[in-house]
Enzyme design. Structure first.
Site, mmCIF file in Angstrom:
data_model
loop_
_atom_site.group_PDB
_atom_site.id
_atom_site.type_symbol
_atom_site.label_atom_id
_atom_site.label_comp_id
_atom_site.label_asym_id
_atom_site.label_seq_id
_atom_site.Cartn_x
_atom_site.Cartn_y
_atom_site.Cartn_z
ATOM 1 N N ASN A 42 -34.887 -18.858 16.989
ATOM 2 C CA ASN A 42 -34.177 -18.250 15.866
ATOM 3 C C ASN A 42 -35.009 -18.361 14.589
ATOM 4 O OD1 ASN A 42 -33.535 -21.048 16.186
ATOM 5 N ND2 ASN A 42 -31.756 -20.871 14.870
ATOM 6 N N ILE A 43 -34.941 -17.316 13.802
ATOM 7 C CA ILE A 43 -35.698 -17.230 12.556
ATOM 8 C C ILE A 43 -34.717 -16.875 11.444
ATOM 9 C CG2 ILE A 43 -37.591 -16.071 11.344
ATOM 10 C CD1 ILE A 43 -38.717 -15.354 14.179
ATOM 11 N N GLU A 44 -34.510 -17.817 10.552
ATOM 12 C CA GLU A 44 -33.538 -17.607 9.476
ATOM 13 C C GLU A 44 -34.237 -17.113 8.211
ATOM 14 O OE1 GLU A 44 -31.318 -21.280 9.189
ATOM 15 O OE2 GLU A 44 -30.327 -20.880 11.109
ATOM 16 N N CYS A 53 -31.486 -14.096 15.998
ATOM 17 C CA CYS A 53 -31.210 -15.092 17.036
ATOM 18 C C CYS A 53 -32.391 -15.195 18.003
ATOM 19 C CB CYS A 53 -29.996 -14.682 17.854
ATOM 20 S SG CYS A 53 -28.434 -14.775 16.973
ATOM 21 N N GLU A 55 -32.433 -15.360 21.270
ATOM 22 C CA GLU A 55 -32.358 -14.463 22.435
ATOM 23 C C GLU A 55 -32.906 -13.085 22.084
ATOM 24 O OE1 GLU A 55 -30.020 -16.326 21.074
ATOM 25 O OE2 GLU A 55 -28.441 -16.860 22.490
ATOM 26 N N CYS A 84 -24.368 -15.675 21.188
ATOM 27 C CA CYS A 84 -23.353 -15.024 20.361
ATOM 28 C C CYS A 84 -23.032 -13.636 20.932
ATOM 29 C CB CYS A 84 -23.854 -14.903 18.919
ATOM 30 S SG CYS A 84 -25.107 -13.636 18.676
ATOM 31 N N CYS A 87 -25.863 -11.012 20.803
ATOM 32 C CA CYS A 87 -26.915 -11.255 21.810
ATOM 33 C C CYS A 87 -26.427 -10.894 23.204
ATOM 34 C CB CYS A 87 -27.404 -12.699 21.752
ATOM 35 S SG CYS A 87 -28.432 -12.988 20.292
#
Ligand code: THU
Length: 123
Positions: A42-44, A53, A55, A84, A87
């Site tokens: 995940n990359i915020e 996300c 996935e 989620c 995804c």
């Protein structure tokens, strides 16, 4: 490629997650039918909703590298969290009814098929 092997790749990805806001790392590794593994985490973003996300990073990376057929996906979190809704839709659309391996970082895991994770999918 066995399940534990795929989980190990996802654990490596998990360790590189960029999640300074939630501090909830997620690693995902997807296995192609010709035995390639593509991982993501995940990359915020500072603009929170633009976060991606793990996935989706893994699946979109695989698609952008030209892979189209997949056999399983491992998802690793600290507590065995499940994908989620967004995804689940992407897994259904781009990977189909594959085996999804949900694991925590101690490799305590269970397996579930896409159709059971997302019954009555859109599309
Ligand atoms: N996250 C994922 O990477 N995959 C999911 O299926 C659910 C949530 C990420 C997004 C965000 O960076 C963090 O987990 C907390 O929501």
């Amino acid at each position: 490629m066995n399940d534990e092997n795929l989980i190990e790749h996802a654990i490596k990805a998990y360790k590189n997650a960029i999640c300074p806001y939630s501090k909830y790392s997620v690693g995902a590794s997807i296995l192609t039918t010709d035995n390639k593994i593509i991982s993501g985490f995940n990359i915020e973003s500072k603009a929170y909703p633009t976060t991606l996300c793990a996935e989706r990073v893994a699946i979109f990376s695989a698609l952008s590298q030209g892979y189209r057929k997949f056999s399983s996906l491992a998802v690793v979190t600290i507590d065995g969290g499940t994908p989620c809704g967004g995804c689940r839709q992407i897994i259904h659309e781009f990977a189909g009814d594959i085996t999804i391996i949900i694991s925590d970082i101690k490799k305590d895991y269970f397996k579930i098929m896409t159709k059971d994770l997302l019954p009555h999918p859109f599309g």
